[in-house]
Motif scaffolding. Structure first.
Motif, PDB file in Angstrom:
ATOM      1  N   THR A 158       0.039  -5.824  -9.790  1.00 49.33           N
ATOM      2  CA  THR A 158       0.130  -4.395  -9.450  1.00 49.33           C
ATOM      3  C   THR A 158      -1.240  -3.807  -9.165  1.00 49.33           C
ATOM      4  OG1 THR A 158       0.172  -3.872 -11.831  1.00 49.33           O
ATOM      5  CG2 THR A 158       2.284  -4.035 -10.706  1.00 49.33           C
ATOM      6  N   LEU A 159      -2.256  -4.220  -9.938  1.00 45.85           N
ATOM      7  CA  LEU A 159      -3.618  -3.742  -9.692  1.00 45.85           C
ATOM      8  C   LEU A 159      -4.108  -4.211  -8.324  1.00 45.85           C
ATOM      9  CD1 LEU A 159      -6.133  -2.314 -10.934  1.00 45.85           C
ATOM     10  CD2 LEU A 159      -6.848  -4.573 -11.736  1.00 45.85           C
ATOM     11  N   GLY A 160      -3.834  -5.482  -8.014  1.00 47.18           N
ATOM     12  CA  GLY A 160      -4.268  -6.028  -6.728  1.00 47.18           C
ATOM     13  C   GLY A 160      -3.633  -5.321  -5.540  1.00 47.18           C
ATOM     14  N   VAL A 161      -2.366  -4.922  -5.698  1.00 51.23           N
ATOM     15  CA  VAL A 161      -1.689  -4.210  -4.612  1.00 51.23           C
ATOM     16  C   VAL A 161      -2.345  -2.845  -4.375  1.00 51.23           C
ATOM     17  CG1 VAL A 161       0.481  -3.115  -3.930  1.00 51.23           C
ATOM     18  CG2 VAL A 161       0.503  -5.397  -4.914  1.00 51.23           C
ATOM     19  N   VAL A 162      -2.667  -2.138  -5.448  1.00 49.63           N
ATOM     20  CA  VAL A 162      -3.322  -0.827  -5.307  1.00 49.63           C
ATOM     21  C   VAL A 162      -4.691  -0.980  -4.648  1.00 49.63           C
ATOM     22  CG1 VAL A 162      -4.298   1.131  -6.575  1.00 49.63           C
ATOM     23  CG2 VAL A 162      -2.090   0.192  -7.255  1.00 49.63           C
ATOM     24  N   VAL A 163      -5.462  -1.966  -5.092  1.00 51.19           N
ATOM     25  CA  VAL A 163      -6.785  -2.209  -4.503  1.00 51.19           C
ATOM     26  C   VAL A 163      -6.657  -2.606  -3.039  1.00 51.19           C
ATOM     27  CG1 VAL A 163      -8.800  -3.748  -4.542  1.00 51.19           C
ATOM     28  CG2 VAL A 163      -7.891  -2.818  -6.683  1.00 51.19           C
ATOM     29  N   GLY A 164      -5.722  -3.507  -2.751  1.00 50.25           N
ATOM     30  CA  GLY A 164      -5.552  -3.979  -1.381  1.00 50.25           C
ATOM     31  C   GLY A 164      -5.138  -2.891  -0.421  1.00 50.25           C
ATOM     32  N   ARG A 165      -4.312  -1.962  -0.891  1.00 48.42           N
ATOM     33  CA  ARG A 165      -3.833  -0.890  -0.013  1.00 48.42           C
ATOM     34  C   ARG A 165      -4.878   0.209   0.170  1.00 48.42           C
ATOM     35  NH1 ARG A 165       1.191   1.024   1.731  1.00 48.42           N
ATOM     36  NH2 ARG A 165       1.539   3.266   1.810  1.00 48.42           N
ATOM     37  N   HIS A 166      -5.438   0.684  -0.924  1.00 45.14           N
ATOM     38  CA  HIS A 166      -6.280   1.871  -0.850  1.00 45.14           C
ATOM     39  C   HIS A 166      -7.773   1.580  -0.657  1.00 45.14           C
ATOM     40  CE1 HIS A 166      -3.007   4.569  -1.720  1.00 45.14           C
ATOM     41  NE2 HIS A 166      -2.737   3.962  -2.843  1.00 45.14           N
ATOM     42  N   LEU A 167      -8.279   0.513  -1.261  1.00 44.86           N
ATOM     43  CA  LEU A 167      -9.715   0.236  -1.167  1.00 44.86           C
ATOM     44  C   LEU A 167     -10.039  -0.764  -0.059  1.00 44.86           C
ATOM     45  CD1 LEU A 167     -10.851   0.139  -4.916  1.00 44.86           C
ATOM     46  CD2 LEU A 167     -10.786   2.062  -3.325  1.00 44.86           C
ATOM     47  N   LEU A 168      -9.312  -1.881  -0.027  1.00 47.29           N
ATOM     48  CA  LEU A 168      -9.568  -2.894   1.007  1.00 47.29           C
ATOM     49  C   LEU A 168      -8.830  -2.599   2.301  1.00 47.29           C
ATOM     50  CD1 LEU A 168      -9.392  -6.131  -1.183  1.00 47.29           C
ATOM     51  CD2 LEU A 168     -11.411  -4.802  -0.520  1.00 47.29           C
ATOM     52  N   GLN A 169      -7.748  -1.817   2.206  1.00 48.93           N
ATOM     53  CA  GLN A 169      -6.928  -1.464   3.369  1.00 48.93           C
ATOM     54  C   GLN A 169      -6.545  -2.716   4.171  1.00 48.93           C
ATOM     55  OE1 GLN A 169      -8.605   1.765   5.633  1.00 48.93           O
ATOM     56  NE2 GLN A 169      -8.594   3.141   3.885  1.00 48.93           N
ATOM     57  N   LEU A 170      -5.942  -3.660   3.476  1.00 50.24           N
ATOM     58  CA  LEU A 170      -5.552  -4.919   4.107  1.00 50.24           C
ATOM     59  C   LEU A 170      -4.467  -4.683   5.155  1.00 50.24           C
ATOM     60  CD1 LEU A 170      -5.370  -7.218   0.951  1.00 50.24           C
ATOM     61  CD2 LEU A 170      -7.235  -7.056   2.607  1.00 50.24           C
ATOM     62  N   ASP A 171      -4.574  -5.407   6.254  1.00 48.51           N
ATOM     63  CA  ASP A 171      -3.576  -5.299   7.318  1.00 48.51           C
ATOM     64  C   ASP A 171      -2.194  -5.608   6.749  1.00 48.51           C
ATOM     65  OD1 ASP A 171      -5.602  -4.749   9.053  1.00 48.51           O
ATOM     66  OD2 ASP A 171      -5.709  -6.763   9.920  1.00 48.51           O
ATOM     67  N   GLY A 172      -1.231  -4.865   7.183  1.00 43.30           N
ATOM     68  CA  GLY A 172       0.126  -5.045   6.691  1.00 43.30           C
ATOM     69  C   GLY A 172       0.359  -4.234   5.430  1.00 43.30           C
ATOM     70  N   LEU A 173      -0.439  -4.470   4.430  1.00 49.52           N
ATOM     71  CA  LEU A 173      -0.293  -3.745   3.172  1.00 49.52           C
ATOM     72  C   LEU A 173      -0.667  -2.272   3.339  1.00 49.52           C
ATOM     73  CD1 LEU A 173       0.314  -3.843   0.158  1.00 49.52           C
ATOM     74  CD2 LEU A 173      -2.035  -4.602  -0.242  1.00 49.52           C
ATOM     75  N   ARG A 174      -1.660  -2.024   4.155  1.00 48.62           N
ATOM     76  CA  ARG A 174      -2.125  -0.648   4.370  1.00 48.62           C
ATOM     77  C   ARG A 174      -1.048   0.235   4.984  1.00 48.62           C
ATOM     78  NH1 ARG A 174      -6.394  -1.003   8.643  1.00 48.62           N
ATOM     79  NH2 ARG A 174      -4.502  -1.363   9.849  1.00 48.62           N
ATOM     80  N   ASP A 175      -0.289  -0.303   5.921  1.00 50.17           N
ATOM     81  CA  ASP A 175       0.657   0.516   6.680  1.00 50.17           C
ATOM     82  C   ASP A 175       2.110   0.383   6.224  1.00 50.17           C
ATOM     83  OD1 ASP A 175      -1.445   1.400   8.368  1.00 50.17           O
ATOM     84  OD2 ASP A 175      -1.316  -0.480   9.493  1.00 50.17           O
ATOM     85  N   ALA A 176       2.377  -0.527   5.325  1.00 50.71           N
ATOM     86  CA  ALA A 176       3.760  -0.710   4.859  1.00 50.71           C
ATOM     87  C   ALA A 176       4.188   0.479   4.011  1.00 50.71           C
ATOM     88  CB  ALA A 176       3.865  -2.000   4.048  1.00 50.71           C
ATOM     89  N   SER A 177       5.471   0.753   4.010  1.00 53.73           N
ATOM     90  CA  SER A 177       5.973   1.831   3.164  1.00 53.73           C
ATOM     91  C   SER A 177       6.005   1.359   1.715  1.00 53.73           C
ATOM     92  CB  SER A 177       7.380   2.241   3.604  1.00 53.73           C
ATOM     93  OG  SER A 177       8.310   1.220   3.262  1.00 53.73           O
ATOM     94  N   PRO A 178       5.897   2.288   0.770  1.00 51.32           N
ATOM     95  CA  PRO A 178       6.015   1.895  -0.641  1.00 51.32           C
ATOM     96  C   PRO A 178       7.316   1.153  -0.928  1.00 51.32           C
ATOM     97  CG  PRO A 178       5.159   4.131  -0.477  1.00 51.32           C
ATOM     98  CD  PRO A 178       5.572   3.719   0.915  1.00 51.32           C
ATOM     99  N   GLU A 179       8.397   1.542  -0.258  1.00 47.67           N
ATOM    100  CA  GLU A 179       9.680   0.877  -0.470  1.00 47.67           C
ATOM    101  C   GLU A 179       9.636  -0.593  -0.027  1.00 47.67           C
ATOM    102  OE1 GLU A 179      10.128   5.090  -0.577  1.00 47.67           O
ATOM    103  OE2 GLU A 179       9.323   3.832   1.018  1.00 47.67           O
ATOM    104  N   GLN A 180       9.011  -0.866   1.118  1.00 48.59           N
ATOM    105  CA  GLN A 180       8.893  -2.243   1.588  1.00 48.59           C
ATOM    106  C   GLN A 180       8.135  -3.100   0.575  1.00 48.59           C
ATOM    107  OE1 GLN A 180       7.156  -1.080   5.531  1.00 48.59           O
ATOM    108  NE2 GLN A 180       8.424  -2.765   6.276  1.00 48.59           N
ATOM    109  N   ILE A 181       7.039  -2.541   0.068  1.00 45.66           N
ATOM    110  CA  ILE A 181       6.195  -3.294  -0.859  1.00 45.66           C
ATOM    111  C   ILE A 181       6.919  -3.568  -2.165  1.00 45.66           C
ATOM    112  CG2 ILE A 181       4.039  -3.220  -2.193  1.00 45.66           C
ATOM    113  CD1 ILE A 181       2.922  -1.412   0.097  1.00 45.66           C
ATOM    114  N   THR A 182       7.528  -2.547  -2.734  1.00 47.26           N
ATOM    115  CA  THR A 182       8.197  -2.738  -4.024  1.00 47.26           C
ATOM    116  C   THR A 182       9.442  -3.616  -3.894  1.00 47.26           C
ATOM    117  OG1 THR A 182       9.317  -0.587  -3.736  1.00 47.26           O
ATOM    118  CG2 THR A 182       7.306  -0.610  -5.059  1.00 47.26           C
ATOM    119  N   ASP A 183      10.129  -3.545  -2.769  1.00 48.11           N
ATOM    120  CA  ASP A 183      11.298  -4.412  -2.563  1.00 48.11           C
ATOM    121  C   ASP A 183      10.883  -5.885  -2.541  1.00 48.11           C
ATOM    122  OD1 ASP A 183      13.050  -2.329  -2.534  1.00 48.11           O
ATOM    123  OD2 ASP A 183      13.303  -2.270  -0.351  1.00 48.11           O
TER     124      ASP A 183
END
Length: 204
Positions: A158-183
């Motif tokens: 869960t920590l890695g997902v937050v870092v990847g989305r907000h700090l690293l802005q990884l492709d795919g993770l940055r633009d995915a909806s929260p629902e897609q990620i949690t599913d």
């Protein structure tokens, strides 16, 4: 001799107005500090930069908060997540709900700690203690011999997902909806929070 009622009312309104102004200024400084710390981390953030963005004198920041260290502590103070408890499927859903909230709105206080944790001991301590608290809560419902490893993995994911989305802005993770990620994460977290005896058998 008692002053006229009108004068007393004016003085009271003046004091209230000044108190409100102080609270508003403090809140503005804190909000700006939270954003600056989340963008630059503790080491690179400066009182001067925070004061400039908050449109106040640097001396006023020190007057209200005393030091950069104390300002950082206030800016990174977070409201604890709801306690995690219940059957494994409920634990997984609670973790996913907390993660969903952090993916929906940028958690600036949390990001300030995450960006600062590699260089600032207080930030590292805060992140570590938050994860340990989560581990203790989840492990109460696990009877697995590797419960500590399982709970550590849930925190790391869960920590890695937050870092990847907000700090690293990884492709795919940055633009995915929260629902897609949690599913996508749901089967993984359900597996980690379920005791081995509760795992579906291979034959199923």
């Amino acid at each position: 001799m008692q002053r006229p009622y009108n004068e007393r009312m004016v003085d009271s309104a003046h004091r209230t107005s000044r108190a409100d102004q102080r609270r508003q200024t403090e809140a503005r400084i804190l909000a700006v500090a939270r954003q600056v710390f989340s963008e630059y981390g503790y080491d690179r953030a400066t009182i001067r930069a925070i004061a400039s963005k908050a449109k106040v004198n640097p001396g006023l920041v020190i007057h209200y908060y005393g030091s950069k260290e104390r300002l950082f502590a206030e800016a990174t103070r977070t409201t604890p997540d709801e306690p995690i408890a219940g059957p494994p499927d409920q634990v997984a859903e609670q973790l996913l709900a907390a993660l969903h909230a952090k993916l929906t709105e940028e958690p600036t206080a949390t990001l300030a700690m995450l960006r600062s944790m590699l260089t600032h001991p207080e930030a590292a301590h805060g992140v570590r203690e938050a994860l340990r608290h989560q581990q203790r809560q989840i492990s109460l419902g696990l009877s697995a011999d590797d419960a500590l490893l399982r709970t550590a993995l849930t925190g790391a994911i869960t920590l890695g997902v937050v870092v990847g989305r907000h700090l690293l802005q990884l492709d795919g993770l940055r633009d995915a909806s929260p629902e897609q990620i949690t599913d996508l994460l749901r089967p993984c977290l359900e597996s980690l929070t379920r005791s081995p005896a509760e795992e579906p058998s291979a034959e199923r």
